[in-house]
Design a protein around this motif. Structure first.
Motif, short mmCIF file in Angstrom:
data_model
loop_
_atom_site.label_atom_id
_atom_site.label_comp_id
_atom_site.label_asym_id
_atom_site.label_seq_id
_atom_site.Cartn_x
_atom_site.Cartn_y
_atom_site.Cartn_z
N VAL A 229 30.04 -75.73 -34.37
CA VAL A 229 29.34 -74.52 -33.98
C VAL A 229 29.86 -73.29 -34.72
N TYR A 230 31.17 -73.17 -34.86
CA TYR A 230 31.76 -71.94 -35.38
C TYR A 230 32.27 -72.05 -36.82
N GLY A 231 32.22 -73.26 -37.38
CA GLY A 231 32.76 -73.44 -38.73
C GLY A 231 32.10 -72.57 -39.79
N GLU A 232 30.76 -72.44 -39.73
CA GLU A 232 30.05 -71.65 -40.73
C GLU A 232 30.44 -70.17 -40.64
N SER A 233 30.70 -69.69 -39.43
CA SER A 233 31.14 -68.29 -39.29
C SER A 233 32.52 -68.10 -39.90
N ILE A 234 33.39 -69.08 -39.71
CA ILE A 234 34.73 -69.00 -40.31
C ILE A 234 34.63 -69.08 -41.82
N LYS A 235 33.68 -69.88 -42.31
CA LYS A 235 33.48 -69.99 -43.76
C LYS A 235 33.12 -68.64 -44.36
N LYS A 236 32.28 -67.87 -43.66
CA LYS A 236 31.89 -66.56 -44.17
C LYS A 236 33.05 -65.58 -44.13
N LEU A 237 33.90 -65.69 -43.12
CA LEU A 237 35.05 -64.79 -43.01
C LEU A 237 36.15 -65.14 -43.99
N ASN A 238 36.38 -66.45 -44.18
CA ASN A 238 37.48 -66.87 -45.04
C ASN A 238 37.14 -68.22 -45.68
N PRO A 239 36.41 -68.22 -46.79
CA PRO A 239 35.99 -69.47 -47.44
C PRO A 239 37.15 -70.36 -47.84
N THR A 240 38.27 -69.75 -48.26
CA THR A 240 39.43 -70.54 -48.68
C THR A 240 40.01 -71.33 -47.50
N TYR A 242 38.44 -72.16 -44.79
CA TYR A 242 37.43 -73.16 -44.41
C TYR A 242 37.57 -74.42 -45.26
N SER A 243 37.65 -74.25 -46.57
CA SER A 243 37.68 -75.39 -47.48
C SER A 243 38.94 -76.23 -47.29
N ARG A 244 40.02 -75.59 -46.81
CA ARG A 244 41.28 -76.32 -46.64
C ARG A 244 41.36 -77.12 -45.35
N VAL A 245 40.60 -76.72 -44.34
CA VAL A 245 40.73 -77.39 -43.04
C VAL A 245 39.52 -78.20 -42.62
N VAL A 246 38.37 -77.98 -43.26
CA VAL A 246 37.13 -78.63 -42.78
C VAL A 246 37.25 -80.15 -42.75
N ASP A 247 37.92 -80.75 -43.74
CA ASP A 247 38.03 -82.21 -43.77
C ASP A 247 38.85 -82.74 -42.61
N HIS A 248 39.81 -81.95 -42.12
CA HIS A 248 40.62 -82.42 -40.99
C HIS A 248 39.77 -82.58 -39.74
N PHE A 249 38.85 -81.65 -39.52
CA PHE A 249 37.96 -81.75 -38.37
C PHE A 249 37.00 -82.93 -38.53
N THR A 250 36.43 -83.07 -39.73
CA THR A 250 35.45 -84.13 -39.97
C THR A 250 36.09 -85.51 -39.91
N ASP A 251 37.20 -85.69 -40.63
CA ASP A 251 37.88 -86.98 -40.64
C ASP A 251 38.43 -87.33 -39.26
N GLY A 252 39.01 -86.32 -38.60
CA GLY A 252 39.59 -86.56 -37.29
C GLY A 252 38.57 -87.04 -36.28
N SER A 253 37.37 -86.43 -36.31
CA SER A 253 36.32 -86.82 -35.39
C SER A 253 35.81 -88.22 -35.69
N SER A 254 35.63 -88.52 -36.97
CA SER A 254 35.13 -89.84 -37.35
C SER A 254 36.05 -90.94 -36.84
N LEU A 255 37.35 -90.72 -36.97
CA LEU A 255 38.32 -91.71 -36.49
C LEU A 255 38.41 -91.72 -34.97
N ALA A 256 38.31 -90.53 -34.38
CA ALA A 256 38.50 -90.41 -32.94
C ALA A 256 37.51 -91.25 -32.14
N TRP A 257 36.26 -91.31 -32.59
CA TRP A 257 35.25 -92.06 -31.84
C TRP A 257 35.61 -93.53 -31.72
#
Length: 288
Positions: A229-240, A242-257
């Motif tokens: 929900v809020y990732g795109e807003s963070i991307k606009k505020l601080n793209p750097t 965003y790019s460094r942490v987005v994979d942690h959320f995505t990978d973590g969720s994929s494994l978590a399920w």
């Protein structure tokens, strides 16, 4: 390979390289109201800020010839569509800018036109998912092989579940939609899963361990939904950032399920689906 975007009230053809929308120096100059030599100069003076494969591609030899040939079928007499005509037959090295590269150039030029046009490019050119060409099965051989190995080396992971993990990781419904240049990343991810599951299956967990793993996985999924929900807003505020942490959320969720208890997955899916992140309440009453 192409589709049409409306940029500054002018129709332009979208061109792709390895399934990624790109622009040439000449196109970028036309868009930003400058000349191609200025684009090249900005790059030359700031090479340390540009990473090949991330901000730009350089193509040579047969790859360049193939790219030029493909352009003949998609270009027309629109303003910057006739890219093929703008590229000299004597060109030996061609630079193609990605969305991130185009953003860097807009920042360097720092003019109202450059920023206004980049915003249009961002909305209408680079983010048009429907124009991304599907990869051919032959280009995904390594990924299919890695998937087969993953299923073979894990006792409780079916073929469809394995594909589902990959789909979730790359946010696609079909592996053909994974960009060509992301295939090696996908293969590396699957090998990471192989190591993870192999190590996990060698260990013996107590009931308390299983309960804690389930709780940890549940928390990770909730955090991922918050990020969705809020990732795109963070991307606009601080793209750097965003790019460094987005994979942690995505990978973590994929494994978590995979570690959520089977009899509680549907309830968790309902919870995260019906939670309103702006009010902190559920959109509808959940079953007990």
């Amino acid at each position: 390979m192409s589709n049409i975007a409306q940029i500054n009230d002018i129709e332009v053809s979208i061109i792709n390289f390895k399934s990624i929308p790109v622009v040439t120096n000449e196109m970028l100059a036309n868009f930003y109201g400058t000349d191609a030599s200025n684009i090249r100069k900005n790059y030359s003076n700031n090479k340390a800020r540009f990473i090949e494969g991330k901000h730009f591609f350089k193509i040579v030899g047969q790859e360049l010839k193939d790219f030029m040939t493909s352009l003949k079928t998609v270009t027309s007499d629109l303003l910057v569509n006739n890219v093929h005509a703008q590229i000299s037959s004597k060109t030996r090295v061609l630079t193609l800018w990605t969305e991130r590269g185009a953003a860097r150039h807009a920042k360097m030029l720092d003019t109202d036109q450059a920023w206004d046009i980049f915003e249009q490019l961002e909305d209408c050119y680079f983010h048009r998912q429907e124009i991304l060409a599907k990869t051919h099965k032959s280009e995904r051989t390594a990924l299919h092989d890695a998937h087969t190995m993953l299923v073979a080396k894990t006792k409780h992971l079916s073929s469809s579940d394995a594909w589902k993990l990959i789909h979730q990781r790359f946010n696609v419904d079909d592996i053909a939609l994974i960009p060509y240049d992301a295939i090696p990343v996908a293969v590396e991810y699957v090998h990471h899963l192989i190591a993870l599951y192999s190590n996990a299956e060698k260990q013996k967990f107590t009931d308390a361990d299983i309960q804690n793993i389930h709780a940890l996985a549940t928390h990770m999924i909730w955090v991922r939904e918050w990020w969705r929900v809020y990732g795109e807003s963070i991307k606009k505020l601080n793209p750097t950032l965003y790019s460094r942490v987005v994979d942690h959320f995505t990978d973590g969720s994929s494994l978590a399920w995979r570690f959520v208890k089977a009899d509680q997955k549907q309830k968790l899916e309902n919870c995260v689906r019906d939670f309103d992140w702006f009010t902190g309440t559920y959109q509808q009453k959940l079953p007990i």
